[in-house]
Scaffold this active site. Structure first.
Site, PDB file in Angstrom:
ATOM      1  N   GLU A  37      17.366   3.907  -0.631  1.00  0.00           N
ATOM      2  CA  GLU A  37      17.702   4.235  -1.877  1.00  0.00           C
ATOM      3  C   GLU A  37      16.421   3.658  -2.834  1.00  0.00           C
ATOM      4  O   GLU A  37      16.254   2.475  -2.491  1.00  0.00           O
ATOM      5  CB  GLU A  37      19.073   3.589  -2.058  1.00  0.00           C
ATOM      6  CG  GLU A  37      19.432   3.725  -3.614  1.00  0.00           C
ATOM      7  CD  GLU A  37      20.794   3.245  -4.123  1.00  0.00           C
ATOM      8  OE1 GLU A  37      21.292   2.684  -3.325  1.00  0.00           O
ATOM      9  OE2 GLU A  37      20.872   3.321  -5.303  1.00  0.00           O
ATOM     10  N   ARG A 262      22.080  -5.410  11.816  1.00  0.00           N
ATOM     11  CA  ARG A 262      21.206  -5.599  10.835  1.00  0.00           C
ATOM     12  C   ARG A 262      20.077  -6.776  11.229  1.00  0.00           C
ATOM     13  O   ARG A 262      20.518  -7.825  11.984  1.00  0.00           O
ATOM     14  CB  ARG A 262      21.755  -5.887   9.519  1.00  0.00           C
ATOM     15  CG  ARG A 262      22.412  -4.984   8.624  1.00  0.00           C
ATOM     16  CD  ARG A 262      23.100  -5.517   7.425  1.00  0.00           C
ATOM     17  NE  ARG A 262      22.117  -5.766   6.324  1.00  0.00           N
ATOM     18  CZ  ARG A 262      21.930  -4.993   5.504  1.00  0.00           C
ATOM     19  NH1 ARG A 262      22.493  -3.704   5.417  1.00  0.00           N
ATOM     20  NH2 ARG A 262      21.209  -5.038   4.453  1.00  0.00           N
ATOM     21  N   LYS A 272      18.184  -6.428  -1.195  1.00  0.00           N
ATOM     22  CA  LYS A 272      17.497  -5.841  -2.375  1.00  0.00           C
ATOM     23  C   LYS A 272      18.162  -6.408  -3.479  1.00  0.00           C
ATOM     24  O   LYS A 272      17.532  -6.804  -4.352  1.00  0.00           O
ATOM     25  CB  LYS A 272      17.743  -4.424  -2.017  1.00  0.00           C
ATOM     26  CG  LYS A 272      16.347  -3.584  -1.944  1.00  0.00           C
ATOM     27  CD  LYS A 272      16.399  -2.054  -2.078  1.00  0.00           C
ATOM     28  CE  LYS A 272      17.188  -1.403  -1.044  1.00  0.00           C
ATOM     29  NZ  LYS A 272      17.319   0.127  -1.184  1.00  0.00           N
TER      30      LYS A 272
HETATM   31  P1  ATP Z   1      20.076  -4.044   0.804  1.00  0.00           P
HETATM   32  O1  ATP Z   1      21.249  -4.329   1.655  1.00  0.00           O
HETATM   33  O2  ATP Z   1      18.830  -4.912   0.939  1.00  0.00           O
HETATM   34  O3  ATP Z   1      20.209  -3.688  -0.614  1.00  0.00           O
HETATM   35  P2  ATP Z   1      20.311  -1.481   1.630  1.00  0.00           P
HETATM   36  O4  ATP Z   1      20.938  -1.271   2.816  1.00  0.00           O
HETATM   37  O5  ATP Z   1      21.103  -1.293   0.308  1.00  0.00           O
HETATM   38  O6  ATP Z   1      19.601  -2.918   1.705  1.00  0.00           O
HETATM   39  P3  ATP Z   1      19.109   1.111   1.465  1.00  0.00           P
HETATM   40  O7  ATP Z   1      17.883   1.596   0.745  1.00  0.00           O
HETATM   41  O8  ATP Z   1      20.249   1.914   1.629  1.00  0.00           O
HETATM   42  O9  ATP Z   1      18.947  -0.672   1.358  1.00  0.00           O
HETATM   43  O10 ATP Z   1      18.543   0.867   3.187  1.00  0.00           O
HETATM   44  C1  ATP Z   1      17.895   2.073   3.788  1.00  0.00           C
HETATM   45  C2  ATP Z   1      18.386   1.822   5.439  1.00  0.00           C
HETATM   46  O11 ATP Z   1      17.783   0.486   5.628  1.00  0.00           O
HETATM   47  C3  ATP Z   1      19.867   1.818   5.667  1.00  0.00           C
HETATM   48  O12 ATP Z   1      19.995   2.881   6.762  1.00  0.00           O
HETATM   49  C4  ATP Z   1      20.179   0.396   5.951  1.00  0.00           C
HETATM   50  O13 ATP Z   1      20.888   0.551   6.853  1.00  0.00           O
HETATM   51  C5  ATP Z   1      18.780  -0.064   6.391  1.00  0.00           C
HETATM   52  N1  ATP Z   1      18.681  -1.509   6.272  1.00  0.00           N
HETATM   53  C6  ATP Z   1      18.634  -2.285   5.170  1.00  0.00           C
HETATM   54  N2  ATP Z   1      18.730  -3.641   5.184  1.00  0.00           N
HETATM   55  C7  ATP Z   1      18.686  -3.830   6.748  1.00  0.00           C
HETATM   56  C8  ATP Z   1      18.570  -4.908   7.296  1.00  0.00           C
HETATM   57  N3  ATP Z   1      18.478  -6.268   6.915  1.00  0.00           N
HETATM   58  N4  ATP Z   1      18.373  -4.756   8.929  1.00  0.00           N
HETATM   59  C9  ATP Z   1      18.590  -3.348   9.244  1.00  0.00           C
HETATM   60  N5  ATP Z   1      18.592  -2.593   8.541  1.00  0.00           N
HETATM   61  C10 ATP Z   1      18.600  -2.560   7.233  1.00  0.00           C
HETATM   62 MG    MG Z   2      22.203   0.752   1.003  1.00  0.00          MG
END
Ligand code: ATP
Ligand code: MG
Length: 564
Positions: A37, A262, A272
Site C-alpha cells: 500500500e 512476519r 509503517k
Molecule cells: P505495516 O504493518 O508495517 O504497516 P503493512 O502490512 O500494512 O505494513 P503493506 O504495504 O500492506 O504494509 O505490505 C505489503 C506486504 O508486505 C504485505 O503483503 C505484508 O504482508 C508484507 N509485510 C509487511 N510487513 C511485514 C513484515 N514485518 N514481515 C513480512 N512481511 C511484511
Molecule cells: Mg497492509
C-alpha cells in the site's frame, strides 16, 4: 523449470509451490505478486515479503507483479509509489512490464460487486460504523443480522448505484457481503466491501467516491492478474476463508493464498504506522534518515543490497513469528563490507602529535593497501609529515593494565609509517586538558617494521595534520532504546525512543583520499567500523559519514551461545 527438483530442504512455501508445479496445478505456472500500500516507505519487513515473492517467481521460472494496493485514497501518495519502486530495484528485483495498481481495476471491482448483489450475496447496509461494530459480536458471542440484510436485489442495485453516484455522505451506507453473522471467524460476519469516501485519489482523482475494502480488492486483483500463489504475511490467515469465499461466490479464477511469519527484528520498528509517527513527530529527519529501518534509511546508512538479501536467506521462511536479533543483520552487512570496503584512516577525536626529530617541511608518501581481503583492490599513498593526529583515546597518561597503546615513554607503530615514542605531554595549565604530545620517531622503522626485530604492542591509525581533511561523522544507534519489558509495558512509542540514537562528531580528521568521497561510498575506518558517505549532506571537500556498523561482531557470540 525448477531449480527445485526435489522438495527437500525447501521452506514450506517453496515446498507448496514445487508441489503445485509438479502436479500441474495452474498448468504448472508460477505467478506471484507484491502488493504494497503506498502509504509509507518500505521497511525491512516488506523486503522479506517482496524478496520471497520475487525470488520464488525467479526460481520457478515464473513471474512476479508489482501491484500498488491503492484502495484507500486518504493515506496514499505518489512519493511513496516512487520510493517503493526505487527500493525494490535497489534490492535487485524487477517486475518487467507488470506494474499494476488496484485502482486500475476500480471499474472491474465495481462490476464484480454488482454481480455479487445480483447473486443475492451482497446488500447495502445503512448502519453507521459504530452500529456495524456493535452488531458484529465478539470472539465469544455471535453477531446480529443487520436490519437491512434482506433488502431486495433491485433495491440493493439501486442504492449501490446511487452510492457510486455520490448521493450519500461518507459513512452513510456500505455494501456488505451476505455471509454469516454467527460465523466463528469474525471476518465472515457480513464484511463491508465498499465504503463511501469523498476524497481525491492519487490516480483516479474524484472519479470515485466509493472505495473497495482490502479483502475485496486484493483477492479479485489476484484473480484478474492470473496470480497463482498469493503469498502474504500471517495476519491474513484469518482472512483466507473470506478470500476464498469471494472468489467462489463470483465463480472466477481462484489463486491460493499462502501465509508466512512476519519479520520482527529486535530494536527495529517494523510497522509503517509507527514509522509514520516517528517521522511526523520529528524523531528523525525523514523516511530515509539513516537510523530508520526503511530500505531508504538502511541504504543511506551504508547497507548493501547483498547484505540484506543474505540476512533474508539466513532468517528463512517459517509459519510462526519469532524475533530475530538485530546483531544478525549487523553481522551480514559487516561480512559483506569486510570483503569489499576499502580501508582508510580517519581520526574521530583528534589529538595532535608533534614528531620532534622529523624534519620540518618534509613529506613522505607511504603505500597502503586498500583491502587486505581483496588483492584486486590495489593500494594508495598516504602522506606523512611532522605533525599527525591520532585518536585521543589511543593515549593514556597513566595507562591501566592491558592498555597497549601510547603512553609516556612508550613506543607504538603508526600504521604503514614509523615507530614513534612519546616523550612528553603538553597540557593546558589551567584545565589540565592534554593539548598535544611530543614524540620522536625511529627513521629505521620506515614502513612500520623495525630491522632489529624489536616489537611494539600497539598499532595506531593516524593522519597527517597538514594533509588531513575535516569531516563530520555521525555515530548511529537504534531508534528504540534497549528493551526493558518492565519499564516498557504499555509505554507510548515516544517513550521508547532512544534519546541518543545519533551522536554527531565534528572536526574529525580523515585522510586526503576521502576529501571527495562519493555520496554512498563505503569504507572501513581502520579500528573504528564501517562508514558510508552521506548521500544527502556529504559535499566535495566537506565529507559527512554515517557509521553503518561497528567492527565488533556480537552475532558470533550469540550464535556460539545458541549453538547456531
Ligand atoms: P505495516 O504493518 O508495517 O504497516 P503493512 O502490512 O500494512 O505494513 P503493506 O504495504 O500492506 O504494509 O505490505 C505489503 C506486504 O508486505 C504485505 O503483503 C505484508 O504482508 C508484507 N509485510 C509487511 N510487513 C511485514 C513484515 N514485518 N514481515 C513480512 N512481511 C511484511
Ligand atoms: Mg497492509
Amino acid at each position: 523449470m525448477a531449480t527445485h527438483e526435489r522438495a527437500e530442504g525447501l521452506d514450506f512455501v517453496r515446498t507448496k509451490v514445487a508441489e503445485d508445479t509438479r502436479t500441474g496445478r495452474y498448468d504448472g505456472r508460477v505467478h506471484t505478486r507484491f502488493p504494497p500500500e503506498p502509504n509509507g516507505y518500505l521497511h525491512i519487513g516488506h523486503a522479506k515479503a517482496f524478496n520471497l515473492n520475487f525470488s520464488i517467481a525467479e526460481e520457478f521460472g515464473g513471474l512476479c507483479n508489482l501491484r500498488f494496493d491503492d484502495t484507500n485514497p486518504t493515506a496514499e501518495e505518489t512519493e511513496y509509489v516512487e520510493s517503493i519502486m526505487e527500493d525494490i530495484h535497489w534490492l535487485g528485483y524487477d517486475w518487467g512490464d507488470r506494474l499494476f495498481y488496484a485502482s486500475d481495476y476500480f471499474q472491474q471491482l465495481y462490476d464484480y460487486a454488482v454481480d455479487l448483489i445480483r447473486r443475492g450475496k451482497a446488500y447495502v447496509c445503512d448502519l453507521c460504523p459504530d452500529d456495524i461494530r456493535a452488531y458484529r459480536g465478539t470472539l465469544t458471542e455471535p453477531g446480529k443480522n443487520s436490519p437491512y440484510r434482506d433488502r431486495t436485489i433491485e433495491e440493493n442495485l439501486d442504492l449501490f448505484e446511487r452510492m457510486r453516484a455520490g448521493e450519500f455522505p461518507d459513512g452513510a451506507r456500505t455494501l456488505r457481503a451476505k455471509i454469516d453473522m454467527s460465523s466463528p471467524n469474525i471476518n465472515l460476519r457480513d464484511p463491508v466491501i465498499y465504503r463511501i469516501i469523498h476524497a481525491e485519489h492519487h490516480r483516479t482523482g474524484d472519479k470515485w467516491c466509493i472505495y473497495p475494502m482490502y479483502d475485496w480488492a486484493h483477492g479479485l486483483s489476484d484473480s484478474i492478474e492470473g496470480v497463482t500463489h498469493s503469498i502474504c504475511s500471517i495476519e491474513f490467515e484469518d482472512h483466507r476463508p473470506l478470500y476464498d469465499w469471494f472468489l467462489d461466490a463470483l465463480e472466477v479464477y481462484h489463486p491460493q493464498q499462502i501465509e508466512f511469519a512476519r519479520l520482527y527484528v529486535s530494536r527495529l520498528i517494523l510497522s509503517k504506522r509507527k514509522l509514520l509517527q516517528v517521522v511526523a513527530r520529528g524523531h528523525v529527519d525523514g523516511w530515509d534518515d539513516p537510523r530508520m529501518p526503511t530500505l531508504a534509511g538502511l541504504r543511506r546508512r551504508g547497507y548493501t543490497p547483498e547484505s540484506i538479501r543474505e540476512f533474508m536467506r539466513r532468517v528463512g521462511v517459517a509459519k510462526t513469528d519469532s524475533e530475530i536479533d538485530v546483531a544478525l543483520l549487523e553481522h551480514c552487512v559487516r561480512e559483506d563490507l569486510n570483503a569489499q570496503a576499502p580501508r582508510v584512516m580517519a581520526v574521530l577525536n583528534p589529538l595532535r602529535v608533534i614528531i620532534e626529530n622529523y624534519p620540518e617541511g618534509q613529506v613522505e608518501e607511504f603505500e597502503a593497501v586498500n583491502n587486505p581481503e581483496d588483492p584486486e583492490a590495489g593500494s594508495r599513498t598516504l602522506p606523512f609529515s611532522r605533525v599527525v593526529y591520532i585518536e585521543r583515546e589511543d593515549f593514556e597518561e597513566d595507562p591501566p593494565k592491558k592498555f597497549f597503546r601510547l603512553a609516556p615513554g612508550r613506543e607504538v607503530r603508526l600504521k604503514h609509517a614509523y615507530f614513534v615514542r612519546c616523550k612528553s605531554v603538553v597540557k593546558d595549565e589551567s584545565t589540565g586538558e592534554i593539548l598535544e604530545l611530543r614524540c620522536t620517531y625511529d627513521p629505521e622503522t620506515k614502513g612500520g617494521d623495525a630491522p632489529d626485530g624489536r616489537r611494539v604492542k600497539g598499532t595506531l591509525h593516524w593522519v597527517s595534520a597538514e594533509h588531513a581533511v575535516d569531516a563530520e561523522v555521525r555515530i548511529l544507534d537504534y531508534l528504540l532504546r534497549e528493551p526493558d519489558p518492565e519499564r516498557d509495558a504499555g509505554a507510548e512509542l515516544d517513550d521508547l525512543i532512544n534519546p541518543t540514537s545519533r551522536t554527531v562528531l565534528t572536526g574529525c580528521k580523515v585522510e586526503p583520499s576521502l576529501a571527495d568521497a562519493p555520496p554512498g561510498g563505503r569504507y572501513q575506518f581502520l579500528r573504528q567500523g564501517y562508514f558510508c558517505a552521506d548521500s544527502v549532506d556529504s559535499k566535495p571537500g566537506a565529507p559527512v559519514f554515517n557509521r553503518t556498523v561497528s567492527l565488533r561482531d556480537t552475532w558470533a557470540k550469540i550464535a556460539k551461545a545458541g549453538g547456531r
